[in-house]
Scaffold this motif. Structure first.
Motif, short mmCIF file in Angstrom:
data_model
loop_
_atom_site.label_atom_id
_atom_site.label_comp_id
_atom_site.label_asym_id
_atom_site.label_seq_id
_atom_site.Cartn_x
_atom_site.Cartn_y
_atom_site.Cartn_z
N ARG A 1 -58.33 -30.79 0.49
CA ARG A 1 -58.83 -30.55 1.84
C ARG A 1 -57.96 -31.27 2.86
NH1 ARG A 1 -63.52 -28.05 2.78
NH2 ARG A 1 -64.96 -27.75 1.05
N LYS B 1 -65.28 -23.34 -1.98
CA LYS B 1 -65.26 -23.74 -0.57
C LYS B 1 -63.95 -24.42 -0.20
CE LYS B 1 -69.95 -24.45 0.84
NZ LYS B 1 -70.87 -25.50 1.29
N ARG B 2 -63.44 -25.20 -1.14
CA ARG B 2 -62.20 -25.93 -0.86
C ARG B 2 -61.04 -24.98 -0.62
NH1 ARG B 2 -63.40 -29.67 -4.92
NH2 ARG B 2 -61.79 -28.83 -6.27
N THR C 1 -78.14 -18.67 0.95
CA THR C 1 -79.34 -18.68 0.12
C THR C 1 -79.16 -19.69 -1.00
OG1 THR C 1 -78.49 -16.94 -1.28
CG2 THR C 1 -79.86 -16.28 0.57
N ARG C 2 -77.92 -20.03 -1.28
CA ARG C 2 -77.66 -21.15 -2.18
C ARG C 2 -76.32 -21.75 -1.77
NH1 ARG C 2 -73.90 -19.85 -5.96
NH2 ARG C 2 -73.33 -17.67 -6.04
N GLU C 3 -76.12 -22.96 -2.23
CA GLU C 3 -74.87 -23.65 -1.89
C GLU C 3 -73.75 -23.07 -2.76
OE1 GLU C 3 -73.30 -26.21 0.60
OE2 GLU C 3 -75.33 -26.87 0.13
N GLU D 1 -76.73 -9.57 -7.00
CA GLU D 1 -76.96 -10.29 -8.24
C GLU D 1 -76.51 -9.44 -9.41
OE1 GLU D 1 -80.96 -11.76 -8.92
OE2 GLU D 1 -80.36 -11.88 -11.01
N GLY D 2 -75.72 -10.02 -10.27
CA GLY D 2 -75.31 -9.29 -11.47
C GLY D 2 -73.98 -8.59 -11.31
N ASP E 1 -68.19 -26.00 -4.77
CA ASP E 1 -67.21 -26.74 -3.99
C ASP E 1 -65.80 -26.20 -4.17
OD1 ASP E 1 -68.71 -28.37 -2.54
OD2 ASP E 1 -68.50 -30.15 -3.81
N ASP F 1 -73.83 -14.05 -8.74
CA ASP F 1 -74.08 -15.18 -9.64
C ASP F 1 -72.95 -16.18 -9.51
OD1 ASP F 1 -76.24 -13.71 -10.83
OD2 ASP F 1 -74.70 -12.51 -11.77
N ASP F 2 -73.22 -17.40 -9.94
CA ASP F 2 -72.17 -18.41 -9.76
C ASP F 2 -70.96 -18.17 -10.66
OD1 ASP F 2 -74.31 -18.90 -11.30
OD2 ASP F 2 -74.58 -20.99 -10.76
N GLU F 3 -71.18 -17.45 -11.78
CA GLU F 3 -70.02 -17.14 -12.63
C GLU F 3 -69.01 -16.29 -11.86
OE1 GLU F 3 -73.07 -16.39 -13.40
OE2 GLU F 3 -73.63 -17.33 -15.30
N ARG G 1 -81.30 -7.16 -14.09
CA ARG G 1 -80.27 -6.73 -15.03
C ARG G 1 -80.84 -6.60 -16.42
NH1 ARG G 1 -75.86 -11.22 -14.39
NH2 ARG G 1 -74.51 -9.82 -15.52
N ARG H 1 -84.26 -17.97 3.44
CA ARG H 1 -83.05 -17.22 3.12
C ARG H 1 -82.91 -16.98 1.64
NH1 ARG H 1 -78.97 -20.11 6.64
NH2 ARG H 1 -79.90 -19.79 8.67
N GLY H 2 -83.61 -17.76 0.82
CA GLY H 2 -83.46 -17.51 -0.61
C GLY H 2 -83.73 -18.72 -1.48
#
Lengths: 294, 383
Positions: free
Chosen positions: B40, A190-191, A182-184, A70-71, A187, A143-145, B168, B298-299
């Motif tokens: 895809r 993933k693509r 732990t999170r999705e 994270e971070g 997309d 993070d998602d960024e 952080r 898992r989270g």
């Protein structure tokens, strides 16, 4: 070096001690051939990270690992300037300036942003060393960024450093991403990747894995351990069913105690290598007697 | 890539080109609910051409790697592949090409601009109080017209995503001394002492997880609860937070993707198609365990605010539910149980499921009317 077919991939990986099934071999082959990153998901301990290591070993390529957390940001994944060394360089210029004719200000500035002051972090290192295997481990922790940033690198295989120019890999590195869900993941990321879900191995394959990864363990013990672990995975009341890594740990632990045949007392004593929750340990201990007799 | 594909005799139906068959397969897959996009599809065709067309197993693996995005997709993929290449019938189900056209719910009558006349004012006041009544009515007992009006009122629910402190630090104008930033700044000035930089612990939105019971006994509440989940998802999104929604019943369904659609009606249609077990039985303990195994531990649930919406009519073993709730409580930041029957007169928490779960909940609140949903939003925001 060049892998010609799916079977070729399986054989080469097998030589390093990584035994994979047909589907994983196919996906790996596709990833190599199509030069696409490979996204691996699955239960913990099914050998996601190990695949990257085995791949690097079998292709004789350097493995560059980027552990996500994270971070994490671009300066930890890409590159950073080595400030202290730049300062030192400036001071050195100052000191020698008296002796020699003055270098112009621009020249001094330019010499600061030289490749030797660049600290290559994993992604840049992989691009520079390529062909290489870049392992982006546990990308779901970042993070998602950070994903958006990865996306950029993974689609062009190049990094632009404003002061220096663009670094582009001559041949794109082989990229393996792992995620524990732990999170999705986004997309878009993933693509870009080929996707594979790694399952726990079947009985025979796991016996083989123990044999190749822990050759010191006696064959009879190895088989007993795997049989038991497989039974445990079939139970649905465990909070954390043991993975292959735990199987290996347990087999080795038993081996260190001089066990050649599993018995109740040593099995119970070494259970900590196999299950990591108190409730699970209680359940397994209760069932152990019955499972061993069967 | 498709131009290189050649039809080998006897492998694929010869009346169509191979790329046509493969393309049509991706269409079928999309119809069955796997989100297949254009790129895809391209990846799939490229992968098949790498592996060669002759081998059905290779085609299968190529599609798995290129068309699926998660374990939920894999199961559907297997079914569609089986139906498409081996049987050609019995596709799981088809989805209408277009989601039903969005129906625009009218604004609550109270908001209409009443005329100047006294009589009009009277009407407006009556309507206003009517809206207020609607806010407190049990949603399960409403007529379709009232429900339609209520749907528009969900937009009034506010949610501030709960916050957590992160590991952080972030730059701030006071707080602790940020040694590394101070040092760097001074190094940039060739080692001259510079201004002191300060830092504080950063904050981020905490994840909110909604587990909504859609079993038979909750059927009257399913629609408003999903609207609520949609509202939460959208509001949190505007503020950078994450709300994950699952339905529980006889099985666990991940609904977040459907609820991210901005339009509530479209989102609800998409959600309706995703959930396979509307109005089924309740095996809360088992589904909760599946949630914890597959996602939570898992989270997903770690440090999250978890809201379980259920009436607690548990068909399965209550001790299993108790155990899973204990597990959930240990990893979640806060567990909130919402029970639609709680707000009713004479309600006693006697159902086995509720009895088993209550000791492991931090909050136990009602959830039968819009007013209680607003209260839930408040409790979640403060968690």
């Amino acid at each position: 070096m060049e892998l010609e077919s799916t079977r070729d991939v399986a054989t080469r990986l097998g030589e390093t001690g990584y035994l994979c099934d047909e589907s994983l071999a196919t996906v790996t082959f596709l990833a190599l051939r199509m030069q696409r990153p490979l996204l691996l998901e699955g239960e913990p301990g099914t050998g996601k990270t190990a695949l990257a290591e085995a791949l690097a070993e079998s292709l004789d390529l350097p493995l560059v690992r980027l552990q996500c957390y994270e971070g994490i940001d671009a300066s930890q994944a890409l590159y950073d300037w080595d400030f202290p060394r730049q300062i030192l360089h400036l001071r050195a210029l100052e000191a020698t300036a008296a002796a020699k004719e003055h270098p112009s200000v621009e020249e001094a500035e330019k010499s600061l942003y030289d490749a030797r002051f660049l600290l290559a972090r994993p992604v840049l290192a992989a691009l520079q060393q390529s062909p290489a295997v870049l392992l982006v481990d546990e990308v779901d922790r970042a993070d998602d960024e950070f994903e958006a940033f990865l996306l950029e690198v993974l689609s062009t295989y190049q990094v632009t450093i404003p002061e220096l120019g663009t670094v582009k890999a001559a041949t794109p590195p082989i990229v393996i991403l792992t995620s524990n869900r732990t999170r999705e993941l986004h997309d878009a990321l993933k693509r870009r990747c080929l996707y594979h879900w790694i399952e726990h191995p079947g009985l025979e394959r796991e016996v083989e894995i123990v044999r190749s990864r822990a050759p010191e363990v006696s064959q009879a013990l190895g088989r007993q351990v795997v049989t038991l672990v497989q039974q445990l995975r079939d139970r649905d009341d465990l909070q954390k069913p043991p993975g292959v890594a735990e199987t290996l740990d347990w087999a080795r632990a038993l081996h260190h105690l001089g066990t050649t045949e599993l018995d109740l007392a040593t099995a119970a004593a070494t259970l900590g290598a196999l299950v990591k929750y108190r409730e699970d340990a209680d359940r397994v201990r209760q069932a152990l007697d019955r499972m061993l007799r069967a | 890539m498709s131009s290189t594909t050649v039809v080998p005799p006897g492998e694929v139906p010869t009346r169509h080109g191979a790329d046509e068959v493969l393309l049509a397969f991706t269409r079928a897959l999309r119809a069955a609910g796997v989100p297949v996009t254009q790129d895809r599809t391209h990846g799939f065709l490229a992968a098949v051409s790498v592996l060669g067309l002759g081998d059905q197993r290779a085609t299968y693996l190529a599609g798995r790697a290129t068309l699926c995005a998660g374990p939920d997709d894999l199961e559907r993929y297997d079914q569609v592949f089986e139906a498409w290449f081996n049987a050609r019938d019995g596709l799981p189900r088809t989805r209408p090409a277009q989601p039903a056209a969005p129906t625009f719910s009218e604004l609550p009558a109270a908001d209409t601009d009443g005329g100047a006349g006294e009589a009009d004012e009277e009407v407006v006041r009556a309507m206003a109080s009517d809206t207020e009544v609607l806010r407190h009515r049990d949603v399960a007992s409403m007529s379709p017209a009232e429900r339609a009006r209520l749907a528009g009122m969900f937009a009034t629910i506010r949610l501030r995503p709960p916050l957590r402190r992160t590991a952080r630090h972030q730059a701030w104008h006071r707080g602790d001394i940020d040694a590394s930033r101070t040092l760097r700044a001074s190094l940039r000035r060739l080692g001259e002492p510079a201004e002191i930089a300060w830092r504080r612990r950063g904050v981020r939105p905490r994840r909110v997880v909604l587990l909504v019971d859609v079993s038979g006994s909750m059927s009257g509440y399913a629609d408003p609860l999903l609207r609520l989940a949609h509202r939460f998802t959208q509001v949190a999104r505007e503020r950078g937070g994450v709300v994950e929604t699952f339905t529980v019943g006889t099985r666990l369904t991940h609904l977040t993707r459907a609820l991210r659609l901005r339009d509530p009606e479209r989102a609800l249609v998409a959600a309706g198609e995703t959930v396979p077990d509307w109005s089924g039985g309740t095996r809360l303990g088992e589904t909760l365990r599946f949630f914890l195994d597959r996602w939570g531990q898992r989270g997903m649930a770690r440090g999250a605010v978890v809201v379980v919406v259920s009436d607690g009519w548990e068909r399965g073993d209550p001790s299993l539910l108790a155990e899973q709730m204990r597990r959930l409580h240990r990893i979640a930041h806060r567990v909130i149980w919402v029970n639609p029957h709680r707000g009713k007169e004479g309600y006693e928490p006697v159902q086995q499921g509720v009895l088993a779960a209550l000791p492991h909940c931090d909050d136990f609140i009602a959830g039968h009317s819009l007013a209680t949903y607003a209260e839930l939003a408040e409790v979640v925001s403060r968690a």
